[in-house]
Design a protein around this motif. Structure first.
Motif, mmCIF file in Angstrom:
data_model
loop_
_atom_site.group_PDB
_atom_site.id
_atom_site.type_symbol
_atom_site.label_atom_id
_atom_site.label_comp_id
_atom_site.label_asym_id
_atom_site.label_seq_id
_atom_site.Cartn_x
_atom_site.Cartn_y
_atom_site.Cartn_z
ATOM 1 N N ASN A 1 -0.152 3.370 -8.865
ATOM 2 C CA ASN A 1 -1.223 3.575 -7.882
ATOM 3 C C ASN A 1 -2.324 2.547 -8.106
ATOM 4 O O ASN A 1 -2.560 2.108 -9.231
ATOM 5 C CB ASN A 1 -1.802 4.989 -7.997
ATOM 6 C CG ASN A 1 -2.707 5.334 -6.833
ATOM 7 O OD1 ASN A 1 -2.489 4.877 -5.714
ATOM 8 N ND2 ASN A 1 -3.734 6.128 -7.079
ATOM 9 N N ILE A 2 -2.969 2.147 -7.014
ATOM 10 C CA ILE A 2 -4.080 1.202 -7.081
ATOM 11 C C ILE A 2 -5.223 1.752 -6.239
ATOM 12 O O ILE A 2 -5.038 2.055 -5.062
ATOM 13 C CB ILE A 2 -3.676 -0.193 -6.562
ATOM 14 C CG1 ILE A 2 -2.476 -0.741 -7.350
ATOM 15 C CG2 ILE A 2 -4.858 -1.157 -6.650
ATOM 16 C CD1 ILE A 2 -1.909 -2.031 -6.784
ATOM 17 N N VAL A 3 -6.381 1.900 -6.853
ATOM 18 C CA VAL A 3 -7.552 2.414 -6.150
ATOM 19 C C VAL A 3 -8.581 1.299 -6.039
ATOM 20 O O VAL A 3 -9.014 0.738 -7.050
ATOM 21 C CB VAL A 3 -8.171 3.621 -6.890
ATOM 22 C CG1 VAL A 3 -9.403 4.130 -6.141
ATOM 23 C CG2 VAL A 3 -7.143 4.730 -7.064
ATOM 24 N N GLU A 4 -8.966 0.959 -4.835
ATOM 25 C CA GLU A 4 -9.993 -0.061 -4.634
ATOM 26 C C GLU A 4 -11.353 0.586 -4.806
ATOM 27 O O GLU A 4 -11.766 1.439 -4.016
ATOM 28 C CB GLU A 4 -9.873 -0.695 -3.256
ATOM 29 C CG GLU A 4 -10.825 -1.854 -3.044
ATOM 30 C CD GLU A 4 -10.535 -2.660 -1.791
ATOM 31 O OE1 GLU A 4 -11.468 -3.328 -1.310
ATOM 32 O OE2 GLU A 4 -9.392 -2.621 -1.303
ATOM 33 N N LEU A 5 -12.059 0.184 -5.851
ATOM 34 C CA LEU A 5 -13.352 0.777 -6.165
ATOM 35 C C LEU A 5 -14.491 0.062 -5.452
ATOM 36 O O LEU A 5 -15.382 0.685 -4.894
ATOM 37 C CB LEU A 5 -13.579 0.753 -7.683
ATOM 38 C CG LEU A 5 -12.544 1.504 -8.528
ATOM 39 C CD1 LEU A 5 -12.796 1.270 -10.010
ATOM 40 C CD2 LEU A 5 -12.567 2.994 -8.221
ATOM 41 N N LEU B 1 -8.896 0.031 -9.731
ATOM 42 C CA LEU B 1 -8.370 0.864 -10.815
ATOM 43 C C LEU B 1 -6.852 0.889 -10.691
ATOM 44 O O LEU B 1 -6.318 1.328 -9.678
ATOM 45 C CB LEU B 1 -8.943 2.276 -10.734
ATOM 46 C CG LEU B 1 -8.524 3.226 -11.865
ATOM 47 C CD1 LEU B 1 -9.153 2.793 -13.183
ATOM 48 C CD2 LEU B 1 -8.918 4.667 -11.532
ATOM 49 N N PHE B 2 -6.179 0.393 -11.730
ATOM 50 C CA PHE B 2 -4.718 0.350 -11.734
ATOM 51 C C PHE B 2 -4.182 1.476 -12.614
ATOM 52 O O PHE B 2 -4.568 1.602 -13.774
ATOM 53 C CB PHE B 2 -4.224 -1.001 -12.265
ATOM 54 C CG PHE B 2 -4.513 -2.155 -11.342
ATOM 55 C CD1 PHE B 2 -3.533 -2.626 -10.477
ATOM 56 C CD2 PHE B 2 -5.749 -2.767 -11.334
ATOM 57 C CE1 PHE B 2 -3.786 -3.694 -9.621
ATOM 58 C CE2 PHE B 2 -6.021 -3.831 -10.481
ATOM 59 C CZ PHE B 2 -5.039 -4.293 -9.621
ATOM 60 N N LYS C 1 1.321 -4.762 -5.505
ATOM 61 C CA LYS C 1 1.370 -3.477 -4.816
ATOM 62 C C LYS C 1 1.915 -2.414 -5.768
ATOM 63 O O LYS C 1 2.476 -2.720 -6.822
ATOM 64 C CB LYS C 1 2.266 -3.564 -3.575
ATOM 65 C CG LYS C 1 1.911 -4.691 -2.615
ATOM 66 C CD LYS C 1 0.562 -4.483 -1.974
ATOM 67 C CE LYS C 1 0.257 -5.584 -0.967
ATOM 68 N NZ LYS C 1 -1.100 -5.447 -0.375
ATOM 69 N N ALA C 2 1.743 -1.170 -5.398
ATOM 70 C CA ALA C 2 2.334 -0.080 -6.173
ATOM 71 C C ALA C 2 3.836 -0.293 -6.266
ATOM 72 O O ALA C 2 4.488 -0.635 -5.285
ATOM 73 C CB ALA C 2 2.018 1.257 -5.521
ATOM 74 N N GLY C 3 4.382 -0.138 -7.459
ATOM 75 C CA GLY C 3 5.789 -0.387 -7.703
ATOM 76 C C GLY C 3 6.039 -1.660 -8.480
ATOM 77 O O GLY C 3 7.132 -1.857 -9.036
#
Length: 274
Positions: free
Chosen positions: A13-17, A23-24, A87-89
């Motif tokens: 998962n990747i969250v754009e803060l 946040l990876f 990307k996720a994965g």
């Protein structure tokens, strides 16, 4: 220190803060390795992006979570630039953990002041998670967080949890307020004037730009907190993680081996450490 052990990981998962930080969330692929991996608050990893190189990154997740590792990363170079395109994965690798840690057990039965400037909130998440997992072992906990602008604040979605669930006194401040900002304005040291401090029963952890350490720690010193009860992270000096490249060296001290966590008394005796 696991210098020769590498763990293959998948980005789950990747969250754009903000526009500069993400946040990876990583998961070690091998189930057995996932269960044996452990770290202490304040330690860091070497993160490798295949084909681009590796960088040292502080661990921003809970020590009690064996399923995922979280890393808060700012786009600042070739490796992070490539990572921000992932990307996720996608697959990456980690080595470690490396370095010293915050003495959370030593701080038990005391008050704790956590001071974060800008991206310094990232390495403070691990001790925050630790405090949450052992909340009955600590007395009053203050989290003072400052950034240059409101848009640069990280992990705002956790603020209510830290205040209402973990019973942490959270105070924020910005140097350059936006029209919508309704909080405090000024330097982070001003927040220290708003809390009652019991010097004989208080520890402090300070993370952020090194220039901030002197102002914050000197003010804590004036309030009576001994320098050996203040802890700072020199994570910005980390390079290879093993003391081989000598780029982290301060005097005769390898900060990536002996650090990144030091008490402030030790830092004061390391010439040009901050």
């Amino acid at each position: 220190m696991q210098t020769d052990r590498g763990y293959k990981c998948r980005i789950t998962n990747i969250v754009e803060l903000t526009g500069e930080e993400k946040l990876f969330q990583l998961r070690i692929i091998d189930r057995h390795e996932r269960q044996i991996f452990s770290f202490r608050p304040g330690q860091f990893l070497m993160l490798e992006v295949p084909g681009y190189g590796q960088i040292p990154i502080s661990i921003s997740s809970s020590t009690s979570n064996n399923e995922f590792i979280e890393l808060c990363i700012r786009k600042a170079g070739r490796v992070t630039g490539a990572l921000f395109q992932a990307k996720a994965g996608a697959l990456v690798a980690i080595r470690g953990p490396f370095g010293s840690s915050f003495p959370m057990d030593e701080m038990a039965d005391s008050n704790i002041i956590l001071v974060a400037g800008g991206l310094g909130i990232a390495p403070l998440r691990a001790p925050l998670f630790w405090i949450n997992d052992h909340r009955d072992r600590y007395n009053k906990v203050h989290l003072l967080y400052g950034t240059k602008e409101p848009s640069q604040m990280l992990f705002t979605y956790q603020f209510d949890e830290w205040k209402k669930v973990n019973h942490i006194d959270l105070q924020t401040i910005v140097e350059n307020p936006s029209p919508e900002w309704q909080g405090k304005t000024g330097m982070i040291t001003e927040l220290l004037n708003d809390i009652a401090i019991e010097p004989a029963n208080t520890y402090a952890i300070v993370c952020g730009p090194p220039v901030m350490f002197k102002f914050v720690c000197n003010q804590l010193d004036r309030k009576g907190i001994p320098m050996n009860r203040m802890f700072v992270s020199l994570e910005r000096r980390m390079h290879c993680g093993m003391g081989k490249c000598c780029r982290c060296m301060v005097g005769s001290t390898f900060t990536c081996v002996d650090g990144p966590v030091f008490d402030y008394w030790s830092v004061m005796n390391l010439q040009e450490a901050i």
